[in-house]
Scaffold this motif. Structure first.
Motif, PDB file in Angstrom:
ATOM      1  N   GLN A 219      66.837  32.629  50.039  1.00 33.45           N
ATOM      2  CA  GLN A 219      66.501  33.584  49.020  1.00 33.45           C
ATOM      3  C   GLN A 219      65.894  32.927  47.666  1.00 33.45           C
ATOM      4  N   TRP A 220      66.492  31.624  47.419  1.00 33.76           N
ATOM      5  CA  TRP A 220      66.119  30.901  45.977  1.00 33.76           C
ATOM      6  C   TRP A 220      64.529  30.567  46.414  1.00 33.76           C
ATOM      7  N   PHE A 221      64.244  29.965  47.640  1.00 34.36           N
ATOM      8  CA  PHE A 221      62.969  29.737  48.184  1.00 34.36           C
ATOM      9  C   PHE A 221      62.034  30.551  47.968  1.00 34.36           C
ATOM     10  N   LEU A 222      62.489  31.867  48.585  1.00 30.98           N
ATOM     11  CA  LEU A 222      61.317  32.853  48.452  1.00 30.98           C
ATOM     12  C   LEU A 222      61.175  33.383  47.220  1.00 30.98           C
ATOM     13  N   LEU A 223      62.014  33.392  46.485  1.00 28.71           N
ATOM     14  CA  LEU A 223      61.789  33.312  44.973  1.00 28.71           C
ATOM     15  C   LEU A 223      60.840  32.493  44.283  1.00 28.71           C
ATOM     16  N   ALA A 224      61.058  31.315  44.577  1.00 21.26           N
ATOM     17  CA  ALA A 224      60.184  30.324  43.940  1.00 21.26           C
ATOM     18  C   ALA A 224      58.666  30.529  44.399  1.00 21.26           C
ATOM     19  N   VAL A 225      58.554  30.997  45.654  1.00 21.47           N
ATOM     20  CA  VAL A 225      57.160  31.306  46.321  1.00 21.47           C
ATOM     21  C   VAL A 225      56.604  32.653  45.666  1.00 21.47           C
ATOM     22  N   ALA A 226      57.469  33.537  45.302  1.00 25.36           N
ATOM     23  CA  ALA A 226      56.950  34.599  44.596  1.00 25.36           C
ATOM     24  C   ALA A 226      56.553  34.373  43.244  1.00 25.36           C
ATOM     25  N   VAL A 227      57.335  33.645  42.342  1.00 15.54           N
ATOM     26  CA  VAL A 227      56.980  33.174  41.179  1.00 15.54           C
ATOM     27  C   VAL A 227      55.535  32.372  41.165  1.00 15.54           C
ATOM     28  N   LEU A 228      55.501  31.527  42.048  1.00 11.84           N
ATOM     29  CA  LEU A 228      54.249  30.964  41.970  1.00 11.84           C
ATOM     30  C   LEU A 228      52.903  31.832  42.427  1.00 11.84           C
ATOM     31  N   GLY A 229      53.415  32.639  43.562  1.00 13.81           N
ATOM     32  CA  GLY A 229      52.272  33.568  43.703  1.00 13.81           C
ATOM     33  C   GLY A 229      51.733  34.483  42.801  1.00 13.81           C
ATOM     34  N   VAL A 230      52.821  35.066  41.765  1.00 11.10           N
ATOM     35  CA  VAL A 230      52.551  35.815  40.655  1.00 11.10           C
ATOM     36  C   VAL A 230      51.805  35.093  39.698  1.00 11.10           C
ATOM     37  N   ALA A 231      52.006  33.722  39.405  1.00 12.52           N
ATOM     38  CA  ALA A 231      51.275  33.049  38.605  1.00 12.52           C
ATOM     39  C   ALA A 231      50.000  33.009  39.101  1.00 12.52           C
ATOM     40  N   LEU A 232      49.535  32.479  40.415  1.00  8.78           N
ATOM     41  CA  LEU A 232      48.237  32.411  40.916  1.00  8.78           C
ATOM     42  C   LEU A 232      47.540  33.746  40.640  1.00  8.78           C
ATOM     43  N   ALA A 233      48.030  34.700  41.047  1.00 12.98           N
ATOM     44  CA  ALA A 233      47.447  36.120  40.825  1.00 12.98           C
ATOM     45  C   ALA A 233      47.123  36.508  39.636  1.00 12.98           C
ATOM     46  N   ALA A 234      47.841  36.189  38.595  1.00 12.38           N
ATOM     47  CA  ALA A 234      47.619  36.402  37.233  1.00 12.38           C
ATOM     48  C   ALA A 234      46.264  35.536  36.593  1.00 12.38           C
ATOM     49  N   SER A 235      46.582  34.117  37.068  1.00 18.57           N
ATOM     50  CA  SER A 235      45.609  33.205  36.774  1.00 18.57           C
ATOM     51  C   SER A 235      44.290  33.608  37.286  1.00 18.57           C
ATOM     52  N   HIS A 236      44.076  34.015  38.518  1.00 16.31           N
ATOM     53  CA  HIS A 236      42.869  34.750  39.278  1.00 16.31           C
ATOM     54  C   HIS A 236      42.159  35.900  38.377  1.00 16.31           C
ATOM     55  N   GLN A 237      43.109  36.798  38.050  1.00 12.80           N
ATOM     56  CA  GLN A 237      42.883  37.979  37.174  1.00 12.80           C
ATOM     57  C   GLN A 237      42.101  37.749  36.090  1.00 12.80           C
TER      58      GLN A 237
END
Length: 243
Positions: A219-237
């Motif tokens: 669960q913690w690992f998936l949350l970490a991946v989700a945080v990273l994914g949101v950051a990358l998506a926001a950066s790309h946008q």
């Protein structure tokens, strides 16, 4: 004006990057910690299984063994209750009901020093001012699991409510304090009775199994991946908007 806007964007991006990195590292560390706990619990279960396979100890063997040798080992034998001493370990919950664990010192056959025995759970009276009065047999069989490090955590106040009469309510098992209070040189281990008691045994040496810890780690690992994914998506946008 354009330079200030660019500086402002870089400042926001820098802050966003630091926050994202911090959150990611915290979540990854939590995941790793849960994996470490799973490994630790696996080792504990393997050791307990080996101790069970080796057979129960007798009280006469305890004095010659180290604390690490006896911690988690099964014990069987005969004992005599050292009346009138009874301690009621506070805040014990069984099936959603609050009560006490009944703890008494006994003279086990073959062991010179008195041994503490947790006989199991007893329901409270419904009033903090009135303690239950356990019915303790003068002699009984020992059949349970030995543990050494059982001090627990006391958040506030005194440990023993010394009313001058027995039983007495306590917040944790502290060998030195209970020895001083009773005048008994207690052996530094507690036997958690598993059978042969009128009370309810509920002690579990391992509360959360390794599988639970592995689940939390995922669960913690998936949350970490989700945080990273949101950051990358926001950066790309952001790059797309200002590109």
């Amino acid at each position: 004006m354009r330079i200030k806007l660019v500086q402002h964007i870089f400042a926001i991006n820098g802050l966003w990057f630091c926050l994202t990195l911090t959150a990611f590292l915290i979540l990854i560390n939590l995941s790793w910690w849960q994996l470490s706990r799973a490994s630790e619990k696996t080792g504990q279960l393997q050791r307990l299984a080996q101790l069970q396979a080796d057979g129960a100890l007798q009280p006469a063997q305890l004095a010659a063994l180290t604390a690490s040798d006896i911690d988690g080992a099964p014990l069987q034998g005969q004992a005599r209750w050292l009346a009138p001493y009874i301690w009621l370990l506070d805040n014990q919950i069984v099936d959603g009901k609050v009560g006490y664990d009944v703890v008494v010192p006994v003279q086990a056959a073959g062991l010179a020093r008195p041994l503490l025995v947790n006989l199991g759970w007893l329901a409270g009276t419904g009033s903090r001012d009135r303690l239950p009065q356990p019915d303790i047999a003068a002699e009984f069989s020992l059949n349970g699991l030995l543990r050494v490090d059982v001090d627990g955590l006391m958040l506030l106040g005194q440990n023993v409510e010394n009313s001058g009469q027995w039983p007495m309510r306590i917040q944790q098992l502290a060998y030195a304090e209970l020895s001083q209070l009773s005048g008994l040189s207690l052996f530094e281990a507690v036997l958690y009775q598993q059978q042969g008691t009128p009370f309810i045994p509920h002690y579990q040496p391992v509360v959360l199994p390794p599988e639970k810890h592995r689940g939390y780690a995922l669960q913690w690992f998936l949350l970490a991946v989700a945080v990273l994914g949101v950051a990358l998506a926001a950066s790309h946008q952001g790059r797309a908007e200002h590109g």
